[in-house]
Scaffold this active site. Structure first.
Site, PDB file in Angstrom:
ATOM      1  N   HIS A 147      -3.831  -4.824  -0.383  1.00 40.52           N
ATOM      2  CA  HIS A 147      -3.374  -5.429   0.868  1.00 40.52           C
ATOM      3  C   HIS A 147      -3.390  -6.955   0.741  1.00 40.52           C
ATOM      4  O   HIS A 147      -4.454  -7.565   0.898  1.00 40.52           O
ATOM      5  CB  HIS A 147      -4.278  -4.997   2.024  1.00 40.52           C
ATOM      6  CG  HIS A 147      -4.101  -3.572   2.419  1.00 40.52           C
ATOM      7  ND1 HIS A 147      -3.162  -3.176   3.344  1.00 40.52           N
ATOM      8  CD2 HIS A 147      -4.721  -2.442   1.986  1.00 40.52           C
ATOM      9  CE1 HIS A 147      -3.224  -1.851   3.491  1.00 40.52           C
ATOM     10  NE2 HIS A 147      -4.156  -1.393   2.672  1.00 40.52           N
ATOM     11  N   GLU A 184      -2.401  -9.084   2.823  1.00 38.05           N
ATOM     12  CA  GLU A 184      -2.770  -9.678   4.112  1.00 38.05           C
ATOM     13  C   GLU A 184      -4.281  -9.711   4.321  1.00 38.05           C
ATOM     14  O   GLU A 184      -4.771 -10.421   5.210  1.00 38.05           O
ATOM     15  CB  GLU A 184      -2.085  -8.927   5.258  1.00 38.05           C
ATOM     16  CG  GLU A 184      -2.659  -7.588   5.629  1.00 38.05           C
ATOM     17  CD  GLU A 184      -2.270  -6.432   4.725  1.00 38.05           C
ATOM     18  OE1 GLU A 184      -2.642  -5.291   5.033  1.00 38.05           O
ATOM     19  OE2 GLU A 184      -1.573  -6.675   3.709  1.00 38.05           O
ATOM     20  N   CYS A 217       0.846  -1.195   0.000  1.00 36.86           N
ATOM     21  CA  CYS A 217       0.000   0.000   0.000  1.00 36.86           C
ATOM     22  C   CYS A 217       0.888   1.255   0.000  1.00 36.86           C
ATOM     23  O   CYS A 217       1.631   1.476  -0.952  1.00 36.86           O
ATOM     24  CB  CYS A 217      -0.996  -0.035   1.160  1.00 36.86           C
ATOM     25  SG  CYS A 217      -2.365   1.134   0.942  1.00 36.86           S
TER      26      CYS A 217
END
Length: 210
Positions: free
Chosen positions: A192, A194, A84
């Site tokens: 993202h 994750e 990001c």
């Protein structure tokens, strides 16, 4: 082998660490603000949530960290992942609330998504938040097992205007938006990983295998 996730006050660190721990195998995952621990690590991750200028200021406030990153990533060629705003900081400058110098590892600048939205797409909301499909532009080890059209999770109002040769993937949001970049030992994701479920975990696992 140790992966260092840099803590410079940008937030979102625990979710990044937990995702890496899920796929790490025997690799040690270390969240650190200590430049010496970054030197000792085998891989480096720079996450980021917030404004470009604030994140760059936070990184510069860590004693020796910017110099260490230049040395370890650009000179010693350690594998590096920016996530990001961490990806955005890889570029020369960001134009969020003024002009702010970045790390300068990749040519280009980070601009507001309004640059992408045509009059036809004026109804698209900013920030761009949610799941979007990846349009893969070239092969890269970070994308092994991740097919074109894979959906990943974005939260951002700015994106990188990058050289075409550095773009690994785009997504569509009122036009092409840079989703992934890569050059040599460096990769970056605007989204993202994750938070991107199976596709995101595959990208993190691929990074550990690079």
């Amino acid at each position: 082998m140790t992966l260092a996730i840099i803590d410079y006050g940008s937030g979102n660190l625990r979710s990044v660490a937990k995702a890496f721990e899920h796929v790490a195998g025997g690799e040690k995952i270390l969240v650190t603000s200590d430049a010496k621990e970054v030197v000792a690590a085998s891989r480096i991750v720079l996450p980021g949530v917030g404004a470009f200028g604030d994140c760059m200021k936070g990184l510069a406030a860590l004693s020796g960290m910017v110099e260490t990153l230049h040395e370890q990533v650009m000179q010693k060629k350690k594998n590096f992942l920016g996530i990001c705003v961490g990806m955005q900081l890889m570029f020369e400058r960001g134009l969020e609330h003024g002009t702010h110098e970045g790390l300068g590892w990749l040519k280009g600048e980070v601009v507001h998504l309004n640059h992408q939205l045509s009059t036809i797409n004026h109804q698209l909301k900013i920030p761009h938040m949610g799941w979007n499909a990846l349009d893969l532009k070239r092969d890269h080890p970070i994308l092994r097992g991740v097919g074109g059209g894979a959906h990943v999770y974005f939260v951002h109002s700015y994106h990188a205007k990058a050289n075409a040769a550095d773009i690994l993937a785009t997504t569509g949001y009122g036009g092409d938006v840079t989703a992934m970049v890569g050059r040599d030992n460096m990769v970056g994701t605007q989204f993202h990983p994750e938070k991107s479920q199976a596709s995101g975990l595959a990208i993190l696992q691929n990074f550990l295998s690079m």
